[in-house]
Motif scaffolding. Structure first.
Motif, PDB file in Angstrom:
ATOM      1  N   ARG A   1       9.666   7.777  -1.770  1.00 37.05           N
ATOM      2  CA  ARG A   1       9.703   6.307  -1.686  1.00 37.05           C
ATOM      3  C   ARG A   1      10.096   5.816  -0.292  1.00 37.05           C
ATOM      4  O   ARG A   1       9.717   4.728   0.111  1.00 37.05           O
ATOM      5  CB  ARG A   1      10.645   5.738  -2.739  1.00 37.05           C
TER       6      ARG A   1
ATOM      7  N   LYS B   1       0.296  10.692   3.126  1.00 37.24           N
ATOM      8  CA  LYS B   1      -1.044  11.295   3.169  1.00 37.24           C
ATOM      9  C   LYS B   1      -0.957  12.811   3.289  1.00 37.24           C
ATOM     10  O   LYS B   1      -1.710  13.546   2.635  1.00 37.24           O
ATOM     11  CB  LYS B   1      -1.843  10.715   4.333  1.00 37.24           C
TER      12      LYS B   1
ATOM     13  N   GLY C   1       2.450   1.709  -3.398  1.00 39.24           N
ATOM     14  CA  GLY C   1       1.457   2.179  -4.356  1.00 39.24           C
ATOM     15  C   GLY C   1       1.125   3.646  -4.174  1.00 39.24           C
ATOM     16  O   GLY C   1       1.012   4.394  -5.155  1.00 39.24           O
ATOM     17  N   ARG C   2       0.988   4.063  -2.933  1.00 43.42           N
ATOM     18  CA  ARG C   2       0.692   5.477  -2.668  1.00 43.42           C
ATOM     19  C   ARG C   2       1.871   6.361  -3.051  1.00 43.42           C
ATOM     20  O   ARG C   2       1.686   7.462  -3.570  1.00 43.42           O
ATOM     21  CB  ARG C   2       0.315   5.693  -1.211  1.00 43.42           C
TER      22      ARG C   2
ATOM     23  N   GLU D   1       3.685  10.299  -9.434  1.00 35.77           N
ATOM     24  CA  GLU D   1       3.010  10.552 -10.718  1.00 35.77           C
ATOM     25  C   GLU D   1       2.255  11.882 -10.699  1.00 35.77           C
ATOM     26  O   GLU D   1       2.350  12.679 -11.636  1.00 35.77           O
ATOM     27  CB  GLU D   1       2.055   9.408 -11.026  1.00 35.77           C
ATOM     28  N   LEU D   2       1.532  12.144  -9.634  1.00 35.01           N
ATOM     29  CA  LEU D   2       0.782  13.400  -9.532  1.00 35.01           C
ATOM     30  C   LEU D   2       1.710  14.603  -9.494  1.00 35.01           C
ATOM     31  O   LEU D   2       1.459  15.621 -10.156  1.00 35.01           O
ATOM     32  CB  LEU D   2      -0.097  13.388  -8.277  1.00 35.01           C
TER      33      LEU D   2
ATOM     34  N   ALA E   1       0.237  14.194  -0.053  1.00 36.90           N
ATOM     35  CA  ALA E   1      -0.811  14.063  -1.078  1.00 36.90           C
ATOM     36  C   ALA E   1      -1.853  15.167  -0.932  1.00 36.90           C
ATOM     37  O   ALA E   1      -2.314  15.731  -1.930  1.00 36.90           O
ATOM     38  CB  ALA E   1      -1.463  12.691  -0.989  1.00 36.90           C
TER      39      ALA E   1
ATOM     40  N   GLU F   1       0.839  -1.203   0.000  1.00 35.10           N
ATOM     41  CA  GLU F   1       0.000   0.000   0.000  1.00 35.10           C
ATOM     42  C   GLU F   1       0.872   1.250   0.000  1.00 35.10           C
ATOM     43  O   GLU F   1       0.614   2.199  -0.744  1.00 35.10           O
ATOM     44  CB  GLU F   1      -0.919   0.013   1.213  1.00 35.10           C
TER      45      GLU F   1
ATOM     46  N   ALA G   1       4.091   5.751  -5.399  1.00 31.69           N
ATOM     47  CA  ALA G   1       4.114   5.811  -6.859  1.00 31.69           C
ATOM     48  C   ALA G   1       3.058   6.777  -7.389  1.00 31.69           C
ATOM     49  O   ALA G   1       3.322   7.560  -8.315  1.00 31.69           O
ATOM     50  CB  ALA G   1       3.910   4.419  -7.450  1.00 31.69           C
ATOM     51  N   MET G   2       1.883   6.754  -6.793  1.00 27.48           N
ATOM     52  CA  MET G   2       0.817   7.650  -7.217  1.00 27.48           C
ATOM     53  C   MET G   2       1.185   9.109  -6.936  1.00 27.48           C
ATOM     54  O   MET G   2       0.974   9.993  -7.770  1.00 27.48           O
ATOM     55  CB  MET G   2      -0.491   7.297  -6.500  1.00 27.48           C
ATOM     56  N   LEU G   3       1.763   9.364  -5.772  1.00 22.57           N
ATOM     57  CA  LEU G   3       2.172  10.729  -5.425  1.00 22.57           C
ATOM     58  C   LEU G   3       3.245  11.221  -6.392  1.00 22.57           C
ATOM     59  O   LEU G   3       3.178  12.364  -6.860  1.00 22.57           O
ATOM     60  CB  LEU G   3       2.663  10.783  -3.979  1.00 22.57           C
TER      61      LEU G   3
END
Length: 73
Positions: free
Chosen positions: A48, A56, A23-24, A30-31, A59, A20, A26-28
């Motif tokens: 990372r 959180k 994944g978070r 990307e954003l 983000a 988790e 990687a998403m951050l």
């Protein structure tokens, strides 16, 4: 439940938690790249290496930040 079952369940839970966080992160990344362009390696490394709670916070900052430094401050 046997001791082996408990240990297996704990290991699975830790693995899911690590997945988790990855994944978070990687998403951050990307954003942030979409908003600010390619990130410096140091920023990617910090993201990372961060824990779930820090991810959180960062983000949430993406929504209002005007710079990468504002997010990671």
């Amino acid at each position: 439940m046997t001791t082996a079952d408990k240990l297996r369940a704990e290991g699975e839970a830790r693995g899911e938690a690590r997945g988790e966080v990855r994944g978070r992160a990687a998403m951050l990344i990307e954003l942030l790249a979409l908003k600010f362009g390619r990130l410096p390696d140091s920023a990617e490394g910090a993201i990372r290496g961060a824990g779930l709670e820090q991810l959180k916070v960062w983000a949430a900052r993406v929504l209002t930040a005007s710079s990468l430094d504002d997010v990671l401050a």
